[in-house]
Motif scaffolding. Sequence first.
Motif, mmCIF file in Angstrom:
data_model
loop_
_atom_site.group_PDB
_atom_site.id
_atom_site.type_symbol
_atom_site.label_atom_id
_atom_site.label_comp_id
_atom_site.label_asym_id
_atom_site.label_seq_id
_atom_site.Cartn_x
_atom_site.Cartn_y
_atom_site.Cartn_z
ATOM 1 N N HIS A 97 0.841 -1.192 0.000
ATOM 2 C CA HIS A 97 0.000 0.000 0.000
ATOM 3 C C HIS A 97 0.882 1.251 0.000
ATOM 4 C CE1 HIS A 97 -3.117 2.674 2.273
ATOM 5 N NE2 HIS A 97 -3.058 2.970 1.002
ATOM 6 N N TYR A 98 1.910 1.258 0.847
ATOM 7 C CA TYR A 98 2.786 2.432 0.925
ATOM 8 C C TYR A 98 3.539 2.650 -0.386
ATOM 9 C CZ TYR A 98 5.914 6.048 2.455
ATOM 10 O OH TYR A 98 6.585 7.243 2.541
ATOM 11 N N LEU A 99 3.978 1.558 -0.999
ATOM 12 C CA LEU A 99 4.665 1.676 -2.285
ATOM 13 C C LEU A 99 3.709 2.300 -3.317
ATOM 14 C CD1 LEU A 99 7.366 1.071 -3.657
ATOM 15 C CD2 LEU A 99 6.426 -1.118 -4.374
ATOM 16 N N GLY A 100 2.457 1.895 -3.271
ATOM 17 C CA GLY A 100 1.440 2.490 -4.149
ATOM 18 C C GLY A 100 1.304 3.984 -3.918
ATOM 19 N N ILE A 101 1.315 4.395 -2.642
ATOM 20 C CA ILE A 101 1.218 5.817 -2.310
ATOM 21 C C ILE A 101 2.437 6.566 -2.872
ATOM 22 C CG2 ILE A 101 1.284 7.487 -0.403
ATOM 23 C CD1 ILE A 101 -0.298 5.401 1.263
ATOM 24 N N MET A 102 3.618 5.943 -2.767
ATOM 25 C CA MET A 102 4.836 6.567 -3.284
ATOM 26 C C MET A 102 4.709 6.833 -4.789
ATOM 27 S SD MET A 102 7.752 4.486 -1.138
ATOM 28 C CE MET A 102 9.165 5.336 -1.864
ATOM 29 N N TYR A 103 4.193 5.846 -5.519
ATOM 30 C CA TYR A 103 3.992 6.034 -6.965
ATOM 31 C C TYR A 103 2.899 7.071 -7.233
ATOM 32 C CZ TYR A 103 7.129 2.415 -8.704
ATOM 33 O OH TYR A 103 8.239 1.688 -9.042
ATOM 34 N N ASP A 104 1.850 7.058 -6.414
ATOM 35 C CA ASP A 104 0.738 7.979 -6.601
ATOM 36 C C ASP A 104 1.192 9.425 -6.415
ATOM 37 O OD1 ASP A 104 -2.116 8.345 -7.071
ATOM 38 O OD2 ASP A 104 -2.241 8.993 -4.987
ATOM 39 N N GLU A 105 2.058 9.646 -5.417
ATOM 40 C CA GLU A 105 2.455 11.009 -5.075
ATOM 41 C C GLU A 105 3.855 11.368 -5.593
ATOM 42 O OE1 GLU A 105 1.763 11.407 -0.877
ATOM 43 O OE2 GLU A 105 -0.374 10.965 -1.103
ATOM 44 N N GLY A 106 4.518 10.402 -6.245
ATOM 45 C CA GLY A 106 5.856 10.665 -6.764
ATOM 46 C C GLY A 106 6.884 10.892 -5.669
ATOM 47 N N LEU A 107 6.809 10.101 -4.605
ATOM 48 C CA LEU A 107 7.745 10.229 -3.480
ATOM 49 C C LEU A 107 8.951 9.328 -3.716
ATOM 50 C CD1 LEU A 107 5.143 9.919 -0.567
ATOM 51 C CD2 LEU A 107 6.160 12.022 -1.423
ATOM 52 N N GLY A 108 10.049 9.912 -4.148
ATOM 53 C CA GLY A 108 11.270 9.132 -4.367
ATOM 54 C C GLY A 108 11.245 8.259 -5.616
ATOM 55 N N VAL A 109 10.162 8.297 -6.334
ATOM 56 C CA VAL A 109 10.015 7.551 -7.598
ATOM 57 C C VAL A 109 9.277 8.459 -8.570
ATOM 58 C CG1 VAL A 109 9.944 5.227 -6.579
ATOM 59 C CG2 VAL A 109 7.819 6.521 -6.842
ATOM 60 N N ASN A 110 9.379 8.150 -9.854
ATOM 61 C CA ASN A 110 8.595 8.917 -10.818
ATOM 62 C C ASN A 110 7.120 8.621 -10.593
ATOM 63 O OD1 ASN A 110 10.802 10.109 -12.082
ATOM 64 N ND2 ASN A 110 11.057 8.367 -13.477
ATOM 65 N N GLN A 111 6.320 9.679 -10.584
ATOM 66 C CA GLN A 111 4.885 9.501 -10.382
ATOM 67 C C GLN A 111 4.330 8.601 -11.481
ATOM 68 O OE1 GLN A 111 2.491 13.115 -10.576
ATOM 69 N NE2 GLN A 111 1.608 12.549 -8.624
ATOM 70 N N ASN A 112 3.561 7.588 -11.066
ATOM 71 C CA ASN A 112 3.004 6.646 -12.032
ATOM 72 C C ASN A 112 1.701 6.100 -11.453
ATOM 73 O OD1 ASN A 112 2.347 4.228 -13.433
ATOM 74 N ND2 ASN A 112 4.456 4.064 -14.162
ATOM 75 N N TYR A 113 0.575 6.645 -11.930
ATOM 76 C CA TYR A 113 -0.723 6.283 -11.365
ATOM 77 C C TYR A 113 -1.078 4.822 -11.608
ATOM 78 C CZ TYR A 113 -1.324 11.314 -10.682
ATOM 79 O OH TYR A 113 -1.160 12.618 -10.291
ATOM 80 N N GLN A 114 -0.653 4.287 -12.779
ATOM 81 C CA GLN A 114 -0.947 2.877 -13.069
ATOM 82 C C GLN A 114 -0.230 1.969 -12.078
ATOM 83 O OE1 GLN A 114 -0.301 5.100 -15.553
ATOM 84 N NE2 GLN A 114 -2.373 5.108 -16.425
ATOM 85 N N LYS A 115 1.079 2.243 -11.851
ATOM 86 C CA LYS A 115 1.829 1.434 -10.887
ATOM 87 C C LYS A 115 1.259 1.609 -9.483
ATOM 88 C CE LYS A 115 6.362 0.628 -12.902
ATOM 89 N NZ LYS A 115 7.799 0.929 -12.850
ATOM 90 N N ALA A 116 0.867 2.846 -9.168
ATOM 91 C CA ALA A 116 0.254 3.114 -7.863
ATOM 92 C C ALA A 116 -0.970 2.218 -7.687
ATOM 93 C CB ALA A 116 -0.156 4.582 -7.762
#
Length: 194
Positions: free
Chosen positions: A14-33
């Motif tokens: 879930h947290y990894l999804g949030i990171m992708y959703d908000e672009g925290l330390g990773v490129n923002q990617n809604y699909q991956k989120a």
Amino acid sequence: MSKSCRSSYAPAKHYLGIMYDEGLGVNQNYQKAFEWVKQAANQGDSDAQYRIGIMYYEGSGVEQNYQKAMEWYVLAADNGSFDAQNNIGNLYENGYGVPQSYTEALEWYTKAAAQGLDLAQLNIGGLYENGYGVPQDYDTAFEWYKKAADQGNQEASNRIGRLVMNGKIDDEGIVIYSTQETGLTLGDIENMSQ
């Protein structure tokens, strides 16, 4: 990939999804989120189930779909999420993906409000102020708005102010909280503005 994500640890997914959703330390990617959050949701994580509901509601990383939002909100609500209960009420109030029903909306808002959720208290106040599915009752609307305002909900404070300004409720001793001033009664504010 961290070890905990490869295993079945839902909160990490879930947290990894949030990171992708908000672009925290990773490129923002809604699909991956969406993919990561859905894995956690499928493992029964209520926060992740709620977030999947939001993603379907907003069309974030997935095609917007109110029916699917409702399905995920119901899973999360059954799992104890009061935010999901409130959002189910919202779908019913507006008729998004379900037949509009103020009765159902009130029922779901009440479940969330009973857990102290200020947004649900605000929403119940709105139903009473407008007479949606209940007899219009400004005093009851005020009682619900006050519960939300006492928790710092600014919109609830604004609505109380509007009820007073429009002469819908007696302003005797009502305390208005705002981001600028705290603990002033309307009488104080009126005296200051004269």
